[in-house]
Design a protein around this motif. Structure first.
Motif, short mmCIF file in Angstrom:
data_model
loop_
_atom_site.label_atom_id
_atom_site.label_comp_id
_atom_site.label_asym_id
_atom_site.label_seq_id
_atom_site.Cartn_x
_atom_site.Cartn_y
_atom_site.Cartn_z
N UNK A 7 -13.23 10.26 -12.74
CA UNK A 7 -14.38 9.82 -12.71
C UNK A 7 -15.00 9.11 -11.50
N UNK A 8 -13.79 8.44 -10.82
CA UNK A 8 -14.19 7.45 -9.74
C UNK A 8 -13.22 7.92 -8.38
N UNK A 9 -13.53 8.79 -8.00
CA UNK A 9 -12.43 9.32 -6.86
C UNK A 9 -12.35 8.51 -5.73
N UNK A 10 -13.18 7.51 -5.65
CA UNK A 10 -13.26 6.77 -4.35
C UNK A 10 -12.44 5.37 -4.85
N UNK A 11 -12.05 5.12 -5.92
CA UNK A 11 -11.21 4.19 -6.33
C UNK A 11 -9.90 4.61 -6.26
N UNK A 12 -8.91 3.40 -5.50
CA UNK A 12 -7.64 3.77 -5.26
C UNK A 12 -6.93 3.03 -6.60
N UNK A 13 -5.65 3.65 -6.87
CA UNK A 13 -4.93 3.40 -8.08
C UNK A 13 -3.52 3.06 -7.63
N UNK A 14 -3.03 1.78 -8.10
CA UNK A 14 -1.65 1.36 -8.02
C UNK A 14 -1.07 1.43 -9.42
N UNK A 15 -0.03 1.91 -9.71
CA UNK A 15 0.50 2.15 -11.13
C UNK A 15 1.88 1.45 -10.96
N UNK A 16 2.32 0.69 -11.86
CA UNK A 16 3.68 -0.11 -11.91
C UNK A 16 4.27 0.27 -13.25
N UNK A 17 5.67 0.11 -13.03
CA UNK A 17 6.54 0.22 -14.42
C UNK A 17 7.88 -0.46 -14.00
N UNK A 69 -0.48 5.19 -5.74
CA UNK A 69 1.06 5.01 -5.37
C UNK A 69 1.45 4.38 -6.66
N UNK A 70 2.81 4.45 -6.50
CA UNK A 70 3.71 3.78 -7.68
C UNK A 70 4.61 2.77 -7.11
N UNK A 71 4.58 1.87 -7.70
CA UNK A 71 5.41 0.56 -7.47
C UNK A 71 6.41 0.14 -8.54
N UNK A 72 7.59 0.31 -8.43
CA UNK A 72 8.58 -0.14 -9.47
C UNK A 72 8.70 -1.55 -9.65
#
Length: 114
Positions: A66-76, A91-94
């Motif tokens: 829906x918002x392709x210009x918004x970056x995403x940082x995923x963590x877990x 990107x993924x940050x552990x």
């Protein structure tokens, strides 16, 4: 967005001290609502393992679509995303991650738009 209150508060403080405006939400539905109502959101940070509503993988896919210009940082700290779970602009940050690494990820995403 982080479902652990203390971690979320620390992330918001980190971003604000670095000079960014941060929108603090506690679940995926509120994150989508913020994206629908605030025009200048450039990065979404989400834990993958959210306890209420849909998880961070679903949220990341929604944001990417829906918002392709918004970056995403995923963590877990518990879940390792499978191939295809992390959108191309994400990107993924552990966890636990260094605060500097989070800021580098935010700056890198914002620099892509410059």
């Amino acid at each position: 967005m982080e479902d652990e209150v203390i971690e979320r508060m620390a992330a918001v403080e980190l971003l604000e001290v670095a000079g960014y405006d941060a929108v603090d939400v506690c679940n995926a539905a509120d994150a989508v609502c913020a994206l629908e109502n605030i025009d200048n959101i450039r990065v979404v940070i989400t834990d993958i393992d959210l306890r209420s509503g849909f998880d961070g993988i679903v949220l990341a896919a929604c944001v990417d679509r829906r918002w392709p210009g918004v970056g995403i940082i995923m963590t877990s700290g518990r879940i390792e995303p499978m191939p295809g779970d992390v959108p191309s602009r994400a990107c993924f940050l552990r966890k636990p991650y260094a605060r500097a690494r989070m800021l580098d990820a935010v700056r890198g995403i914002i620099a892509q738009d410059a």
